[in-house]
Design a protein around this motif. Structure first.
Motif, PDB file in Angstrom:
ATOM      1  N   MET A  63       0.881  -1.454   0.178  1.00  0.00           N
ATOM      2  CA  MET A  63      -0.198   0.027   0.151  1.00  0.00           C
ATOM      3  C   MET A  63       0.830   1.202  -0.204  1.00  0.00           C
ATOM      4  SD  MET A  63      -1.204   0.178   3.830  1.00  0.00           S
ATOM      5  CE  MET A  63      -0.238   0.591   5.209  1.00  0.00           C
ATOM      6  N   SER A  64       0.367   2.429  -0.284  1.00  0.00           N
ATOM      7  CA  SER A  64       0.769   3.614  -0.374  1.00  0.00           C
ATOM      8  C   SER A  64       0.698   4.193   1.194  1.00  0.00           C
ATOM      9  CB  SER A  64       0.372   4.754  -1.319  1.00  0.00           C
ATOM     10  OG  SER A  64       0.760   4.046  -2.494  1.00  0.00           O
ATOM     11  N   SER A  65       1.738   4.338   2.114  1.00  0.00           N
ATOM     12  CA  SER A  65       1.351   4.794   3.325  1.00  0.00           C
ATOM     13  C   SER A  65       1.376   6.212   3.460  1.00  0.00           C
ATOM     14  CB  SER A  65       2.532   3.837   4.317  1.00  0.00           C
ATOM     15  OG  SER A  65       3.660   4.214   3.931  1.00  0.00           O
ATOM     16  N   THR A  66       2.023   6.969   2.496  1.00  0.00           N
ATOM     17  CA  THR A  66       1.935   8.500   2.625  1.00  0.00           C
ATOM     18  C   THR A  66       0.528   8.856   2.416  1.00  0.00           C
ATOM     19  OG1 THR A  66       4.197   8.591   2.230  1.00  0.00           O
ATOM     20  CG2 THR A  66       3.048  10.674   1.756  1.00  0.00           C
ATOM     21  N   LEU A  67      -0.277   9.507   3.084  1.00  0.00           N
ATOM     22  CA  LEU A  67      -1.496   9.842   2.659  1.00  0.00           C
ATOM     23  C   LEU A  67      -1.593  11.263   2.904  1.00  0.00           C
ATOM     24  CD1 LEU A  67      -4.020   7.353   4.874  1.00  0.00           C
ATOM     25  CD2 LEU A  67      -3.680   7.789   2.377  1.00  0.00           C
ATOM     26  N   PHE A  68      -2.404  11.893   1.926  1.00  0.00           N
ATOM     27  CA  PHE A  68      -2.684  13.174   2.001  1.00  0.00           C
ATOM     28  C   PHE A  68      -4.159  13.244   2.420  1.00  0.00           C
ATOM     29  CE2 PHE A  68       1.086  12.912  -0.914  1.00  0.00           C
ATOM     30  CZ  PHE A  68       1.957  13.505  -0.118  1.00  0.00           C
ATOM     31  N   THR A  69      -4.683  14.285   3.105  1.00  0.00           N
ATOM     32  CA  THR A  69      -6.190  14.075   3.498  1.00  0.00           C
ATOM     33  C   THR A  69      -6.480  15.637   3.086  1.00  0.00           C
ATOM     34  OG1 THR A  69      -5.768  14.620   5.603  1.00  0.00           O
ATOM     35  CG2 THR A  69      -5.978  12.166   4.938  1.00  0.00           C
ATOM     36  N   CYS A  70      -8.089  15.595   3.333  1.00  0.00           N
ATOM     37  CA  CYS A  70      -8.636  17.012   3.494  1.00  0.00           C
ATOM     38  C   CYS A  70      -9.804  16.738   4.161  1.00  0.00           C
ATOM     39  CB  CYS A  70      -9.070  17.416   1.947  1.00  0.00           C
ATOM     40  SG  CYS A  70     -10.343  16.115   1.240  1.00  0.00           S
ATOM     41  N   ARG A  71     -10.280  17.882   4.415  1.00  0.00           N
ATOM     42  CA  ARG A  71     -11.577  17.826   5.440  1.00  0.00           C
ATOM     43  C   ARG A  71     -12.748  18.146   4.630  1.00  0.00           C
ATOM     44  NH1 ARG A  71      -9.754  20.151  10.800  1.00  0.00           N
ATOM     45  NH2 ARG A  71      -8.152  18.718  11.130  1.00  0.00           N
ATOM     46  N   GLU A  72     -14.043  17.933   5.092  1.00  0.00           N
ATOM     47  CA  GLU A  72     -15.336  18.111   4.172  1.00  0.00           C
ATOM     48  C   GLU A  72     -15.683  19.575   3.913  1.00  0.00           C
ATOM     49  OE1 GLU A  72     -18.741  16.280   5.854  1.00  0.00           O
ATOM     50  OE2 GLU A  72     -18.164  16.676   7.786  1.00  0.00           O
ATOM     51  N   THR A  73     -15.110  20.421   4.828  1.00  0.00           N
ATOM     52  CA  THR A  73     -15.462  21.754   4.842  1.00  0.00           C
ATOM     53  C   THR A  73     -14.276  22.814   4.068  1.00  0.00           C
ATOM     54  OG1 THR A  73     -14.126  22.238   6.890  1.00  0.00           O
ATOM     55  CG2 THR A  73     -16.428  22.101   7.154  1.00  0.00           C
ATOM     56  N   ASP A  74     -13.113  22.031   3.327  1.00  0.00           N
ATOM     57  CA  ASP A  74     -12.252  22.554   2.472  1.00  0.00           C
ATOM     58  C   ASP A  74     -12.992  23.094   1.294  1.00  0.00           C
ATOM     59  OD1 ASP A  74     -10.394  22.023   4.228  1.00  0.00           O
ATOM     60  OD2 ASP A  74      -9.330  20.462   3.331  1.00  0.00           O
ATOM     61  N   ASP A  75     -12.460  24.125   0.727  1.00  0.00           N
ATOM     62  CA  ASP A  75     -13.038  24.360  -0.885  1.00  0.00           C
ATOM     63  C   ASP A  75     -12.324  23.440  -1.776  1.00  0.00           C
ATOM     64  OD1 ASP A  75     -12.141  26.518  -3.224  1.00  0.00           O
ATOM     65  OD2 ASP A  75     -13.965  27.286  -2.240  1.00  0.00           O
ATOM     66  N   VAL A  76     -13.316  23.087  -2.643  1.00  0.00           N
ATOM     67  CA  VAL A  76     -12.971  22.150  -3.882  1.00  0.00           C
ATOM     68  C   VAL A  76     -11.850  22.746  -4.639  1.00  0.00           C
ATOM     69  CG1 VAL A  76     -15.138  21.037  -3.934  1.00  0.00           C
ATOM     70  CG2 VAL A  76     -14.627  22.989  -5.209  1.00  0.00           C
ATOM     71  N   ALA A  77     -11.684  23.996  -4.625  1.00  0.00           N
ATOM     72  CA  ALA A  77     -10.576  24.497  -5.627  1.00  0.00           C
ATOM     73  C   ALA A  77      -9.426  24.242  -5.000  1.00  0.00           C
ATOM     74  CB  ALA A  77     -10.939  26.138  -5.979  1.00  0.00           C
ATOM     75  N   ASP A  78      -9.112  24.567  -3.450  1.00  0.00           N
ATOM     76  CA  ASP A  78      -7.988  24.418  -2.747  1.00  0.00           C
ATOM     77  C   ASP A  78      -7.564  22.961  -2.701  1.00  0.00           C
ATOM     78  OD1 ASP A  78      -7.936  26.975  -2.006  1.00  0.00           O
ATOM     79  OD2 ASP A  78      -9.046  26.608  -0.064  1.00  0.00           O
ATOM     80  N   LEU A 124      -8.568  20.687  -5.159  1.00  0.00           N
ATOM     81  CA  LEU A 124      -7.997  20.489  -6.453  1.00  0.00           C
ATOM     82  C   LEU A 124      -6.629  20.766  -6.596  1.00  0.00           C
ATOM     83  CD1 LEU A 124      -8.701  19.162  -9.469  1.00  0.00           C
ATOM     84  CD2 LEU A 124      -9.473  21.380  -9.912  1.00  0.00           C
ATOM     85  N   ARG A 125      -6.231  22.218  -6.110  1.00  0.00           N
ATOM     86  CA  ARG A 125      -4.686  22.430  -6.287  1.00  0.00           C
ATOM     87  C   ARG A 125      -3.756  21.474  -5.383  1.00  0.00           C
ATOM     88  NH1 ARG A 125      -6.209  27.304  -6.141  1.00  0.00           N
ATOM     89  NH2 ARG A 125      -6.827  27.309  -3.977  1.00  0.00           N
ATOM     90  N   GLU A 126      -4.284  21.084  -4.415  1.00  0.00           N
ATOM     91  CA  GLU A 126      -3.570  20.141  -3.419  1.00  0.00           C
ATOM     92  C   GLU A 126      -3.283  19.000  -4.330  1.00  0.00           C
ATOM     93  OE1 GLU A 126      -1.787  18.669   0.132  1.00  0.00           O
ATOM     94  OE2 GLU A 126      -2.140  20.553  -0.484  1.00  0.00           O
ATOM     95  N   MET A 127      -4.387  18.324  -5.076  1.00  0.00           N
ATOM     96  CA  MET A 127      -4.092  17.294  -5.761  1.00  0.00           C
ATOM     97  C   MET A 127      -3.423  17.320  -6.811  1.00  0.00           C
ATOM     98  SD  MET A 127      -8.314  15.967  -5.546  1.00  0.00           S
ATOM     99  CE  MET A 127      -8.225  14.255  -5.854  1.00  0.00           C
ATOM    100  N   GLN A 140       0.159  15.383  -7.364  1.00  0.00           N
ATOM    101  CA  GLN A 140      -0.163  14.408  -8.167  1.00  0.00           C
ATOM    102  C   GLN A 140      -0.658  13.138  -7.868  1.00  0.00           C
ATOM    103  OE1 GLN A 140       0.999  14.668 -11.743  1.00  0.00           O
ATOM    104  NE2 GLN A 140       1.161  16.656 -11.085  1.00  0.00           N
ATOM    105  N   VAL A 141      -2.000  13.277  -7.139  1.00  0.00           N
ATOM    106  CA  VAL A 141      -2.857  12.287  -6.770  1.00  0.00           C
ATOM    107  C   VAL A 141      -4.176  12.570  -7.119  1.00  0.00           C
ATOM    108  CG1 VAL A 141      -1.279  11.752  -4.408  1.00  0.00           C
ATOM    109  CG2 VAL A 141      -3.583  13.509  -4.423  1.00  0.00           C
ATOM    110  N   ARG A 142      -4.826  11.315  -7.471  1.00  0.00           N
ATOM    111  CA  ARG A 142      -6.172  11.219  -7.923  1.00  0.00           C
ATOM    112  C   ARG A 142      -7.168  11.187  -6.803  1.00  0.00           C
ATOM    113  NH1 ARG A 142      -4.667   6.856 -12.659  1.00  0.00           N
ATOM    114  NH2 ARG A 142      -2.770   7.708 -13.134  1.00  0.00           N
ATOM    115  N   ARG A 143      -6.833  10.631  -5.591  1.00  0.00           N
ATOM    116  CA  ARG A 143      -7.776  10.692  -4.507  1.00  0.00           C
ATOM    117  C   ARG A 143      -7.292  11.248  -3.136  1.00  0.00           C
ATOM    118  NH1 ARG A 143      -6.257   6.110  -7.320  1.00  0.00           N
ATOM    119  NH2 ARG A 143      -8.027   5.220  -8.527  1.00  0.00           N
ATOM    120  N   LEU A 144      -8.180  11.712  -2.429  1.00  0.00           N
ATOM    121  CA  LEU A 144      -7.747  12.245  -1.043  1.00  0.00           C
ATOM    122  C   LEU A 144      -9.103  11.853  -0.267  1.00  0.00           C
ATOM    123  CD1 LEU A 144      -7.021  15.816  -1.293  1.00  0.00           C
ATOM    124  CD2 LEU A 144      -5.468  13.993  -1.153  1.00  0.00           C
TER     125      LEU A 144
END
Length: 155
Positions: A72-87, A89-92, A96-100
């Motif tokens: 598995m990939s053990s380095t996880l980048f996460t977000c919160r449900e209150t985060d702005d989708v533009a932010d 998308l910029r993070e992704m 270079q990740v397809r899922r958060l």
């Protein structure tokens, strides 16, 4: 718009000691490209179809004997449900990740947001397609940049 408006809610993580075959069967049954790894209280990683291909199939390993935690990939980048989708998308794009995975204020996983979720919001399909292509095919966008730099000027 915020992540809560587009994310998939509810998760059923795969246990790290599950076999890659068990995880792959779940992915096939649910028609998904990745599963979160851990428990409903905490994530340990993510297993993608790409992880399986590059770390198991290419090496000729037996999917019935390899454990999810080993590939598995053990380095996880996460977000919160209150985060702005533009932010998000910029993070992704930057990472270079397809899922958060989406986590609550205590870090507990509550869902997942994907590039396809965000792509549905686009007003300009052509611009969105180009942006998504750059995220999922970073090496090709580098080639396009190099080609543009070396191209002879047209008169």
């Amino acid at each position: 718009m915020i992540v809560a408006d587009v994310m998939s809610r509810g998760i059923d993580p795969v246990q790290p000691n599950a076999t890659v075959q068990e995880a792959a069967i779940r992915m096939a049954e649910e028609d998904i490209g990745a599963v979160l790894v851990g428990s409903e209280d905490a994530l340990q990683g993510i297993l993608t179809d790409r992880d399986i291909i590059l770390r198991v199939v290419v090496d000729g390993l037996d999917v019935t004997g390899v454990l999810v935690r080993d590939v598995m990939s053990s380095t996880l980048f996460t977000c919160r449900e209150t985060d702005d989708v533009a932010d998000v998308l910029r993070e992704m794009t930057e990472r270079q990740v397809r899922r958060l995975p989406v986590v609550d204020e205590h870090g507990k996983p509550i869902g997942l947001v994907t590039l396809s979720d965000l792509g549905k919001l686009a007003r300009d399909p052509t611009a969105t397609a180009e942006m998504l292509r750059d995220i999922v095919e970073p090496h090709r966008s580098e080639e396009r940049s190099n080609d543009e730099e070396t191209a002879a000027p047209q008169s």
